[in-house]
Enzyme design. Sequence first.
Site, PDB file in Angstrom:
ATOM      1  N   HIS A 111      -3.278  -4.232   3.097  1.00 18.42           N
ATOM      2  CA  HIS A 111      -4.294  -3.588   3.929  1.00 18.42           C
ATOM      3  C   HIS A 111      -3.809  -3.188   5.314  1.00 18.42           C
ATOM      4  O   HIS A 111      -4.159  -2.106   5.794  1.00 18.42           O
ATOM      5  CB  HIS A 111      -5.561  -4.443   4.074  1.00 18.42           C
ATOM      6  CG  HIS A 111      -6.650  -3.787   4.872  1.00 18.42           C
ATOM      7  ND1 HIS A 111      -7.266  -2.617   4.479  1.00 18.42           N
ATOM      8  CD2 HIS A 111      -7.225  -4.125   6.058  1.00 18.42           C
ATOM      9  CE1 HIS A 111      -8.192  -2.283   5.364  1.00 18.42           C
ATOM     10  NE2 HIS A 111      -8.172  -3.159   6.333  1.00 18.42           N
TER      11      HIS A 111
ATOM     12  N   ASP B  15       0.807  -1.222   0.000  1.00 16.99           N
ATOM     13  CA  ASP B  15       0.000   0.000   0.000  1.00 16.99           C
ATOM     14  C   ASP B  15       0.845   1.279   0.000  1.00 16.99           C
ATOM     15  O   ASP B  15       1.577   1.548   0.951  1.00 16.99           O
ATOM     16  CB  ASP B  15      -0.903   0.043   1.235  1.00 16.99           C
ATOM     17  CG  ASP B  15      -1.673  -1.249   1.453  1.00 16.99           C
ATOM     18  OD1 ASP B  15      -1.045  -2.318   1.426  1.00 16.99           O
ATOM     19  OD2 ASP B  15      -2.885  -1.178   1.699  1.00 16.99           O
TER      20      ASP B  15
ATOM     21  N   GLU C 276      -4.090   2.090  -3.087  1.00 20.19           N
ATOM     22  CA  GLU C 276      -5.377   2.558  -2.569  1.00 20.19           C
ATOM     23  C   GLU C 276      -5.295   3.633  -1.484  1.00 20.19           C
ATOM     24  O   GLU C 276      -6.302   4.241  -1.151  1.00 20.19           O
ATOM     25  CB  GLU C 276      -6.220   1.375  -2.064  1.00 20.19           C
ATOM     26  CG  GLU C 276      -5.786   0.826  -0.741  1.00 20.19           C
ATOM     27  CD  GLU C 276      -6.976   0.513   0.165  1.00 20.19           C
ATOM     28  OE1 GLU C 276      -8.126   0.689  -0.249  1.00 20.19           O
ATOM     29  OE2 GLU C 276      -6.729   0.096   1.290  1.00 20.19           O
ATOM     30  N   ASN C 277      -4.096   3.884  -0.954  1.00 23.09           N
ATOM     31  CA  ASN C 277      -3.943   4.953   0.046  1.00 23.09           C
ATOM     32  C   ASN C 277      -3.017   6.063  -0.446  1.00 23.09           C
ATOM     33  O   ASN C 277      -2.533   6.871   0.348  1.00 23.09           O
ATOM     34  CB  ASN C 277      -3.389   4.395   1.357  1.00 23.09           C
ATOM     35  CG  ASN C 277      -4.317   3.396   2.014  1.00 23.09           C
ATOM     36  OD1 ASN C 277      -3.913   2.271   2.287  1.00 23.09           O
ATOM     37  ND2 ASN C 277      -5.554   3.787   2.262  1.00 23.09           N
TER      38      ASN C 277
ATOM     39  N   HIS D 232     -10.769   1.111  -0.025  1.00 23.83           N
ATOM     40  CA  HIS D 232     -10.867   2.562  -0.262  1.00 23.83           C
ATOM     41  C   HIS D 232     -10.844   2.889  -1.755  1.00 23.83           C
ATOM     42  O   HIS D 232     -10.533   4.019  -2.134  1.00 23.83           O
ATOM     43  CB  HIS D 232      -9.718   3.290   0.438  1.00 23.83           C
ATOM     44  CG  HIS D 232      -9.782   3.239   1.934  1.00 23.83           C
ATOM     45  ND1 HIS D 232     -10.723   3.939   2.658  1.00 23.83           N
ATOM     46  CD2 HIS D 232      -9.031   2.566   2.845  1.00 23.83           C
ATOM     47  CE1 HIS D 232     -10.538   3.712   3.954  1.00 23.83           C
ATOM     48  NE2 HIS D 232      -9.524   2.874   4.091  1.00 23.83           N
TER      49      HIS D 232
END
Length: 270
Positions: A179, A8, A39-40, A68
């Site tokens: 995650h 991530d 996703e972040n 997200h």
Amino acid sequence: MKILFLGDVMGRAGRAAVTERLPALREKLGLDFVVVNGENATSGAGLSEAHAKLLFEAGADVVTLGDHAFDQKDMMSYIDKEPRLIRPLNFAKGAPGRGVRVYEDHRGRRIAVAQILGNVFMKRAFEDPFGNIEAALRPLTLGGAVQAIVVDVHCEATSEKMAMGHFLDGRASMVVGTHTHVPTADAMILPGGTAYLTDAGMCGDYHSVIGMEKAEPLRRFVTGMVKGRFTPATEPATLSGFYVETDDKTGRAVSMAMVRDGGRLVPTLP
């Protein structure tokens, strides 16, 4: 085939680490294919079109998302225009984009990339991850229709990720968890030839609380009260991920290593 998966990407620090270090890492390791979980990457919540393009320009062949996936509004329309983006297979009925695609590397070898969301300890219940990934991979024979398969398991629970690794052993080249933003030390090649790592960790500033500036998370843990918003930590980030080399004839992993490049974590690749 030499494949790198990066965990991530967390905020500005994570983006900077990818743009500054991935090109050199790609050359150093002779990488054929790079998958990045993004996703972040935008303010710690979701991925914008502009930041997705930045990751692609840095050398990512595919960018996966997660729970997200659509926190940034422009992703709702951009994901259908950009085939190099993968959202979770079981995100929601009617969600834009796709959860599995087949790509080609520079030599024409075919690589499938898929992402699945877990259910244990997640904020909402998603469709069955095991049934969904099995159906998605059924037509993609490893070593036949495709030369490699990479599966990003976006889960909170380590047990669910481990179960998915064993479930897909022999049917995927690599199963890697994302995650939690915390890298695990259990990289291994399973009996069926699948390289497995419970969590790749984050590409972010580890002088933090899972990538966020420490003050607000600490306040909430200590006092139970909310004073401000979480903001991504901004000190130098570590690239964190998983390197796997596969056999083109079988699609199985023949070697693997955890990746730590720059920042605060101890390097694990020469």
